[in-house]
Design a protein around this motif. Structure first.
Motif, PDB file in Angstrom:
ATOM      1  N   LEU A 172       0.835  -1.197   0.000  1.00 34.17           N
ATOM      2  CA  LEU A 172       0.000   0.000   0.000  1.00 34.17           C
ATOM      3  C   LEU A 172       0.873   1.251   0.000  1.00 34.17           C
ATOM      4  O   LEU A 172       1.776   1.393   0.836  1.00 34.17           O
ATOM      5  CB  LEU A 172      -0.913   0.017   1.222  1.00 34.17           C
ATOM      6  N   ARG A 173       0.577   2.145  -0.907  1.00 34.46           N
ATOM      7  CA  ARG A 173       1.274   3.430  -0.919  1.00 34.46           C
ATOM      8  C   ARG A 173       0.758   4.253   0.260  1.00 34.46           C
ATOM      9  O   ARG A 173      -0.443   4.312   0.528  1.00 34.46           O
ATOM     10  CB  ARG A 173       1.013   4.152  -2.244  1.00 34.46           C
ATOM     11  N   VAL A 174       1.685   4.919   0.954  1.00 34.86           N
ATOM     12  CA  VAL A 174       1.305   5.665   2.149  1.00 34.86           C
ATOM     13  C   VAL A 174       1.821   7.099   2.091  1.00 34.86           C
ATOM     14  O   VAL A 174       2.783   7.413   1.382  1.00 34.86           O
ATOM     15  CB  VAL A 174       1.855   4.994   3.428  1.00 34.86           C
ATOM     16  N   ALA A 175       1.176   7.960   2.870  1.00 35.38           N
ATOM     17  CA  ALA A 175       1.719   9.262   3.228  1.00 35.38           C
ATOM     18  C   ALA A 175       2.469   9.079   4.545  1.00 35.38           C
ATOM     19  O   ALA A 175       2.299   8.055   5.223  1.00 35.38           O
ATOM     20  CB  ALA A 175       0.581  10.266   3.389  1.00 35.38           C
ATOM     21  N   PRO A 176       3.285  10.043   4.964  1.00 37.70           N
ATOM     22  CA  PRO A 176       3.974   9.895   6.254  1.00 37.70           C
ATOM     23  C   PRO A 176       3.013   9.597   7.404  1.00 37.70           C
ATOM     24  O   PRO A 176       3.320   8.795   8.291  1.00 37.70           O
ATOM     25  CB  PRO A 176       4.654  11.256   6.430  1.00 37.70           C
ATOM     26  N   LEU A 177       1.842  10.186   7.351  1.00 38.59           N
ATOM     27  CA  LEU A 177       0.875  10.034   8.435  1.00 38.59           C
ATOM     28  C   LEU A 177       0.304   8.626   8.509  1.00 38.59           C
ATOM     29  O   LEU A 177       0.109   8.075   9.599  1.00 38.59           O
ATOM     30  CB  LEU A 177      -0.263  11.034   8.234  1.00 38.59           C
ATOM     31  N   THR A 178       0.000   8.017   7.364  1.00 36.06           N
ATOM     32  CA  THR A 178      -0.697   6.730   7.354  1.00 36.06           C
ATOM     33  C   THR A 178       0.251   5.531   7.375  1.00 36.06           C
ATOM     34  O   THR A 178      -0.199   4.393   7.464  1.00 36.06           O
ATOM     35  CB  THR A 178      -1.610   6.626   6.115  1.00 36.06           C
ATOM     36  N   ARG A 179       1.540   5.798   7.301  1.00 36.84           N
ATOM     37  CA  ARG A 179       2.524   4.710   7.330  1.00 36.84           C
ATOM     38  C   ARG A 179       2.395   3.865   8.597  1.00 36.84           C
ATOM     39  O   ARG A 179       2.476   2.634   8.551  1.00 36.84           O
ATOM     40  CB  ARG A 179       3.936   5.292   7.249  1.00 36.84           C
ATOM     41  N   HIS A 180       2.153   4.516   9.726  1.00 35.10           N
ATOM     42  CA  HIS A 180       2.096   3.816  11.009  1.00 35.10           C
ATOM     43  C   HIS A 180       0.905   2.853  11.066  1.00 35.10           C
ATOM     44  O   HIS A 180       1.019   1.729  11.552  1.00 35.10           O
ATOM     45  CB  HIS A 180       2.024   4.834  12.157  1.00 35.10           C
ATOM     46  N   PHE A 181      -0.240   3.285  10.529  1.00 31.45           N
ATOM     47  CA  PHE A 181      -1.420   2.424  10.481  1.00 31.45           C
ATOM     48  C   PHE A 181      -1.165   1.221   9.572  1.00 31.45           C
ATOM     49  O   PHE A 181      -1.450   0.073   9.946  1.00 31.45           O
ATOM     50  CB  PHE A 181      -2.632   3.212   9.979  1.00 31.45           C
ATOM     51  N   VAL A 182      -0.650   1.472   8.383  1.00 29.61           N
ATOM     52  CA  VAL A 182      -0.424   0.399   7.405  1.00 29.61           C
ATOM     53  C   VAL A 182       0.538  -0.645   7.967  1.00 29.61           C
ATOM     54  O   VAL A 182       0.316  -1.857   7.828  1.00 29.61           O
ATOM     55  CB  VAL A 182       0.090   0.999   6.079  1.00 29.61           C
TER      56      VAL A 182
END
Length: 331
Positions: free
Chosen positions: A169-179
């Motif tokens: 999954l491609r992530v932004a810095p913010l959503t990396r932790h959730f992924v």
């Protein structure tokens, strides 16, 4: 008579000189944004703030927009602001993660206005942590909680958070932790590369605040699903170089704070409007918005929030996180 004329001419000269001095005292601020107005709905946060300042500060302060990523790559802009390359900036709150640790913590805010707005204890806290890094925090403008938020879009069906495990999954810095917390593989890509990555199967999904120009990138033509589960707040952030802020008169500073308060009100309806418009185009072009069962939605939110709180605890410490949670809970 000649003496009177000379006296009148001298007096007029003094008045005109005073008028010129007053005109020269008017402040002009240079603004750079992460995205250009017109293409990105989130860029309208910066544009609206500029327009408010220019209206409220007529004759006293003016903001000139000098460009977006055509001037400087978005992720380089925060550091450039600190160094005084320009005066005012707008973009995503999480772009500050590398310069101001915890500077995007309002992404977890449950408040209608993410930072509470000027004059609140939470706003003062944000101002303090930014000032420590040479930045004057101006504000975070977003939609109501759940509107204009981050969503996961995929090319595989999703009914449960477990369906994300093992996916790229491609992530932004913010959503990396959730992924990473759900056992998926996080891939960092700029928005310009998402289309090709989805089309070729390099990634199987991506996170994005749907209200912010999802269909203008034509991602709906290479993406099958959007999971109807909002995460975090997204929206737009405005900041200033601290030295420039300190050089302003209290009157001009007050104009800027009034302007951001108006922008934060504007954003509430703006992101709701764009969310609905983007979803309508996505569905029209063949995407399916996947519903999530209530119990799974609750679990999803808990995992997403816990992952981000754990990250913030790593940089702010347990006491720092406790302080922020107390500010979020304060009325």
């Amino acid at each position: 008579m000649r003496a009177f004329a000379r006296s009148w001419g001298l007096a007029l000269g003094i008045v005109l000189a005073g008028g010129v001095a007053q005109a020269q005292d008017a402040v002009t601020l240079k603004m750079v944004g992460a995205w250009a107005p017109g293409f990105s709905p989130t860029a309208e946060v910066g544009k609206n703030f500029m327009e408010n300042v220019n209206r409220l500060g007529e004759g006293k302060v003016t903001i000139n927009f000098i460009g977006a990523d055509d001037v400087l790559p978005p992720f380089d802009q925060p550091e450039a602001l600190v160094n005084g390359v320009f005066d005012v900036w707008y973009g995503a709150p999480n772009y500050w993660a590398g310069v101001v640790p915890g500077g995007d913590i309002t992404e977890l805010s449950p408040l209608t206005v993410p930072d509470g707005g000027p004059g609140t204890a939470l706003y003062d806290y944000m101002t303090k942590i930014y000032a420590a890094k040479g930045v004057r925090y101006i504000g975070h403008a977003a939609g109501d909680p759940g509107e204009g938020a981050h969503y996961i879009s995929t090319n595989f069906p999703v009914k449960s958070i477990d369906d994300l495990k093992g996916k790229k999954l491609r992530v932004a810095p913010l959503t990396r932790h959730f992924v990473q917390a759900v056992g998926a593989e996080s891939v960092t890509l700029p928005p310009s590369e998402i289309f090709l990555a989805m089309d070729r199967g390099t990634v199987e999904g991506f996170s994005w605040p749907v209200a912010d120009a999802f269909t203008r990138y034509n991602w709906q033509t290479v993406t099958k699903y959007m999971v109807n589960q909002p995460m975090y707040r997204s929206g737009g952030s405005v900041a200033m170089n601290l030295d420039k802020w300190d050089s302003l008169s209290p009157e001009v500073q007050d104009i800027l704070l009034k302007a951001i308060a108006e922008t934060q009100t504007f954003a509430l309806e703006w992101f709701d409007k764009n969310q609905k418009e983007q979803e309508a185009i996505m569905v029209k072009d063949g995407m399916e918005i996947l519903p999530i069962a209530p119990e799974e939605s609750k679990r999803w939110t808990e995992v997403a929030n816990d992952a981000l709180w754990a990250y913030y605890e790593g940089i702010l410490g347990a006491e720092g996180v406790a302080e922020v949670k107390a500010l979020f809970a304060a009325k």
